[in-house]
Design an enzyme around this catalytic site. Structure first.
Site, PDB file in Angstrom:
ATOM      1  N   GLY A  71      -0.968   1.680   6.940  1.00 44.04           N
ATOM      2  CA  GLY A  71      -1.535   0.697   6.033  1.00 44.04           C
ATOM      3  C   GLY A  71      -1.692  -0.668   6.665  1.00 44.04           C
ATOM      4  N   GLY A 162       7.320   3.894   1.597  1.00 43.64           N
ATOM      5  CA  GLY A 162       6.984   4.530   0.323  1.00 43.64           C
ATOM      6  C   GLY A 162       6.048   3.754  -0.564  1.00 43.64           C
ATOM      7  N   CYS A 180      -3.683  -4.939   1.463  1.00 39.43           N
ATOM      8  CA  CYS A 180      -4.155  -3.658   2.002  1.00 39.43           C
ATOM      9  C   CYS A 180      -5.563  -3.753   2.586  1.00 39.43           C
ATOM     10  CB  CYS A 180      -4.089  -2.568   0.931  1.00 39.43           C
ATOM     11  SG  CYS A 180      -2.420  -2.273   0.318  1.00 39.43           S
TER      12      CYS A 180
END
Length: 230
Positions: A71, A162, A180
């Site tokens: 990410g 996570g 993101c």
């Protein structure tokens, strides 16, 4: 059975990383159970392996932690439930894409318990909430805000890092990054959507949804004080 750990207070990010890596190694060796760890961090930004320097708008605002999870840039801070998953993906089919889809389904099922409909976008990571109350996007589509982010890493087929679910964080703290790497969209939270819940209610919903999505029964939650579980 998956061990379920809840840590109150604010947990140091690097300490959490070190603990996750040690736990993932122990799971791979067969000396520890799989684990889901629920915690909260102080305000900070993390940079995943695909992070672009231009997406860090305010590098001096909060500490920035490079990390080897997948990410791009993500914010963590008070009011956000961080859920670290140390699960054996090898025993769960060795299908990383399917595992990520299960994590997304877990978030969506958790939101459903608060009558919130989370949606996925094929061109964007995370879980989103449609906002018909806001002006439409330039292409005429209904606006949507991000409520949960997702980024994992695997080592020896054991996951760590996570999910982060926005319960009641300061949404202005997201302004220091392009979350993101996705520009042109907002960020929301359960409280921002008019759902006045805290971590206790969210944690229960996460446990119930986990059992439904993954088919595993979480061991009764063990509370540990910050900064680290023993």
């Amino acid at each position: 059975m998956v061990e379920w750990i809840i840590t109150d207070g604010l947990t140091d990010y690097r300490a959490a990383e070190s603990w996750m890596e040690a736990r993932a190694e122990a799971i791979a060796l067969g000396t520890a159970r799989e684990c889901v760890w629920l915690l909260e961090h102080p305000p900070l930004y993390t940079a995943g392996t695909s992070a672009k320097p231009a997406d860090l708008i305010r590098p001096d605002r909060f500490p920035v932690y490079p990390t080897r999870r997948g990410g791009q840039y993500t914010y963590h801070g008070p009011g956000q439930r961080v859920v670290y998953v140390m699960l054996d993906v090898g025993k769960r089919g060795r299908d990383v894409r399917r595992f990520v889809q299960a994590l997304e389904a877990w978030i969506i099922a958790t939101l459903q318990q608060f009558n919130i409909t989370g949606v996925l976008r094929p061109d964007r990571v995370g879980v989103w909430i449609e906002r018909p109350d806001k002006p439409r996007l330039p292409d005429g589509a209904v606006a949507d805000d991000k409520i949960a982010a997702l980024g994992i890493r695997l080592r020896k087929w054991i996951s760590f890092h996570g999910i982060s679910l926005n319960v009641e964080p300061d949404l202005a703290h997201f302004d220091g990054i392009v979350p993101c790497g996705i520009a042109g969209h907002g960020v929301t939270s359960l409280v921002d959507l008019g759902i006045p819940v805290g971590f206790a209610e969210v944690d229960i919903a996460l446990r119930l949804s986990f059992a439904h999505v993954f088919g595993d029964v979480p061991v009764d939650a063990t509370a540990h004080p910050a900064p680290m579980p023993t």
